[in-house]
Design an enzyme around this catalytic site. Structure first.
Site: not given
Ligand code: SUG
Length: 416
Positions: A162, A230, A347
């Site tokens: 990730e 994460h 993020c």
């Molecule tokens: O991968 N949300 C992302 C958020 C990523 C956050 N990044 C970090 N923590 N670095 C994920 O879960 C949601 C998409 C949706 O539900 O439409 C989403 O992909």
């Protein structure tokens, strides 16, 4: 060569929507099916970048990836009668969270003295697993100077990776050799552990890191079960400082000791459960903050506005500022549209330590370029997307044209 930390923020794409695609990400699940506001989302991102530039920091960006992803739709033989979640995956604007774009090891840490970048394979989730090849294309353009950068392929899909969201770097100064901390999860909690230990170890080898300057730490299964999908939802590091919740790691004291063995001057700023519970930390994203070194050498924490609205979190921040700790400022920012999908200020950015002069200048913002991007977003990004719009031809046309207009004003048409 003057190395600096450059934050590359993901510009929120015109198809930003709430499809509830990320199991284990509480915000994504709880906003599923709500209308989204791509224009407001992207303008919030622009405002965050502008605020950081006004602090005197160098700001880069990565572009939204092409959506809808017709290639993925073809591969899965999707048509209008297919499951909405599959169609939504091909429309996801999730590349905005560039902390998941890649893992970055700055030049002072690597055997060949170049900055190494490995795009994250993001295989745990369909909508994210489609990102890496296009991300790599973009990284290869931004960091095309192979005297200074090496851009790898993603780790093979057997091991989930990730990217920077599960990676922290400790160093005396950004340009000094650092210690890289990789945080992985073990399966077995109610939610998937997205970062596999073997992916982290592969990245460390690919980057040519000194094994004595790498630390591998297990994430607390209870944190994953509470929604910390994460590590950057519960911890963030900058220079000597590790800012962390007391329940971030499987063996919290063991983690500090392992880091100290490689990096003796570590300064831990720990938030105890009694002050802010794990659940409240995850709800407000206190740790999904940008911990920044300002030009005067002091540190500031850029937190989501939600932190200021939480009595427990804000009281802790005020107590911290009144003390004599290394973090001297807390700056709330409004990134609510991204937060509703589980993406806070941290993020939205990928940190790259490099000499800005070695980066393709088209990926760096100054105020005129930022304004050009802002105008295109204000004019062409959809104001609102309702769940029923996902998959529509009219919206697809709007989304494609909006992205192309942005590429045009930033002179990056080759990514069309
Ligand atoms: O991968 N949300 C992302 C958020 C990523 C956050 N990044 C970090 N923590 N670095 C994920 O879960 C949601 C998409 C949706 O539900 O439409 C989403 O992909």
């Amino acid at each position: 060569m003057a190395l600096a930390e450059i934050n590359f923020d993901g510009i929120v794409g015109p198809s930003h929507n709430y499809a509830g695609l990320s199991l284990g990400n509480i915000a994504s699940a709880s906003h599923k099916g709500e209308p989204s506001y791509p224009r407001a989302a992207a303008l919030q991102g622009i405002a965050k970048m502008r605020a950081n530039m006004e602090l005197g920091l160098t700001q880069g960006f990565l572009l939204p990836l092409p959506r809808p992803n017709f290639g993925l739709m073809r591969e899965l033989a999707l048509d209008t009668s297919s499951e909405p979640a599959l169609i939504a995956a091909a429309w996801s604007a999730s590349s905005m969270w560039t902390a998941n774009a890649a893992t970055v090891s700055p030049a002072p840490d690597t055997a060949d003295g170049r900055c190494h970048l490995t795009p994250a394979n993001l295989v745990t989730m369909l909508h994210r697993g489609q990102e890496w090849r296009d991300t790599k294309r973009q990284l290869a353009l931004a960091f095309a100077d192979t005297r200074h950068f090496a851009v790898h392929d993603a780790v093979p899909a057997s091991f989930g990776d990730e990217g920077a969201a599960n990676h922290m770097r400790l160093c005396e100064s950004h340009s000094a050799a650092g210690v890289e901390v990789f945080v992985y999860g073990q399966q077995g909690s109610r939610f998937p552990a997205r970062q596999h230990e073997q992916a982290s170890r592969a990245v460390a080898r690919m980057h040519g890191l000194d094994p004595a300057a790498c630390v591998f730490i297990e994430q607390n299964p209870a944190a994953i079960a509470a929604g910390a999908f994460h590590n950057d939802v519960v911890a963030v590091a900058n220079q000597r400082v590790l800012f962390t919740h007391a329940r971030a790691f499987a063996d919290q004291q063991g983690a500090y000791e392992a880091i100290r063995a490689a990096f003796p001057t570590l300064e831990v700023v720990e938030v105890p459960e009694e002050a802010v519970s794990l659940e409240e930390a995850i709800r407000t994203y206190l740790f999904n903050a940008q911990l920044l070194t300002l030009p005067d050498g002091t540190m500031a924490l850029v937190v989501p506005g939600e932190c200021q609205e939480s009595p427990a979190v804000w009281a802790w921040c005020e107590r911290m500022l009144a003390g004599n700790g290394p973090i001297r400022k807390v700056i709330p920012v409004d990134v609510r549209q991204s937060m509703a999908n589980g993406g806070g200020p941290a993020c939205l950015r990928l940190r790259v330590v490099a000499d800005p002069a070695t980066v393709d200048p088209r990926f760096l913002f100054d105020e005129p370029r930022l304004q050009r991007a802002e105008s295109v977003i204000a004019e062409m990004w959809p104001e609102q997307i309702d769940p029923a719009d996902i998959g529509s031809e009219t919206l697809a046309k709007t989304v494609i044209e909006a992205r192309e207009a942005l590429l045009g004003v930033l002179a990056l048409d080759e990514l069309a």
